[in-house]
Scaffold this active site. Structure first.
Site: not given
Length: 302
Positions: A173, A204
């Protein structure tokens, strides 16, 4: 499927690694990750309030879903697993090794999510206590002034996981004062590429947007940049079930992603609805079903 076995898996562990990988991906190479790490990340905001089932306030709700629905792995923190794993021994667990709360805003301080527990403790829980641990996860905030520390921790965690036949998933992220748009397709592709450089089995990532909208073609840069590291899109806030399933299908079949990491769109529902939603997501991700097939799962009676 040998292409999914990293070279740092010891010869004597390759068979176990491949068995774990095929089991959690239903022999497809795609992962349905049920995310239950928000109790730290978002405190109680995701578990109590308007539009959220009362079931969700009790953490056991997560384990009931994981035990009764079709999932690849259930990702949550080490301590929460130790509280409930004896009651739910068959759940395939993925230990989330770092987490931080959202009390301090990113505008006030660049994020640093330090590893909370050593890999040796995870290995003991798996081997000595017999908990069904299939992998580990870790968040890297690229662009933070602390990214060097997180990159170093992540690299060591991935290697140690592989040495012990476990799958490694990195939450990639971009965040911090220098990150202007965390949903920018180009920076997401960069994050996916970093995950590959760290040796991760899956990355992810945020869903890429252009002008505030998702188009599955926007994922192609990231899924290509990741090479044979599988890209998982985060589930995000709870939305209409059909809309969610259509987007998931497009992410996989147009964008080239290899799964999803979904939490709120599953666990914020009452137990029966949550199980059906998880099964519908799994059907698209790991059973190659259509959106129409998945919707039928949602509409089934008990």
């Amino acid at each position: 499927m040998k292409k999914y076995i990293p070279a740092d898996v010891p010869i004597g562990k390759k068979e176990e690694f491949l068995k774990n990988f095929l089991e959690i991906t239903n022999n497809t190479g795609r992962l349905m990750l049920f995310a239950g790490d928000q109790k730290i990340e978002h405190l109680n905001n995701d578990f109590y309030g308007e539009g959220i089932s009362q079931d969700d306030n009790n953490p056991e709700h997560l384990f009931k879903i994981a035990a009764n629905a079709k999932i690849g792995v259930f990702a949550t923190q080490f301590g929460l697993i130790t509280r409930y794993a004896n009651l739910y021994p068959d759940v395939p667990y993925l230990v989330k090794l770092n987490s931080k709360t959202n009390i301090i805003p990113y505008s006030a301080k660049d994020p640093y999510s330090k590893q909370m527990i050593d890999m040796k403790n995870v290995i003991e829980l798996k081997n000595d206590m017999g908990v069904n641990i299939k992998g580990v996860g870790y968040t890297v905030y690229l662009g933070s002034e602390y990214e060097r520390e997180m990159l170093s921790e992540a690299s060591k965690i991935v290697h140690e996981a592989h040495k012990n036949a476990m799958i490694a998933v990195l939450w990639m992220y971009p965040k911090g004062k220098f990150v202007k748009d965390e949903h920018d397709p180009h920076i997401i592709a960069g994050a996916a590429g970093v995950a590959a450089c760290l040796g991760a089995d899956f990355a992810k990532v945020k869903v890429p947007y252009k002008n505030g909208k998702f188009k599955p073609e926007l994922l192609k840069e990231a899924t290509s940049a990741a090479g044979n590291t599988g890209v998982l899109c985060e589930g995000g806030k709870k939305i209409d079930e059909t809309e969610f399933l259509k987007e998931l299908y497009a992410q996989i079949h147009i964008g080239g992603s290899r799964g999803n990491g979904t939490g709120r769109n599953i666990h914020q529902r009452p137990i029966d609805e949550a199980i059906k939603m998880a099964n519908a997501i799994y059907a698209i991700t790991c059973e190659n079903k259509s959106v129409e097939d998945a919707i039928k799962i949602l509409r089934r009676r008990k």
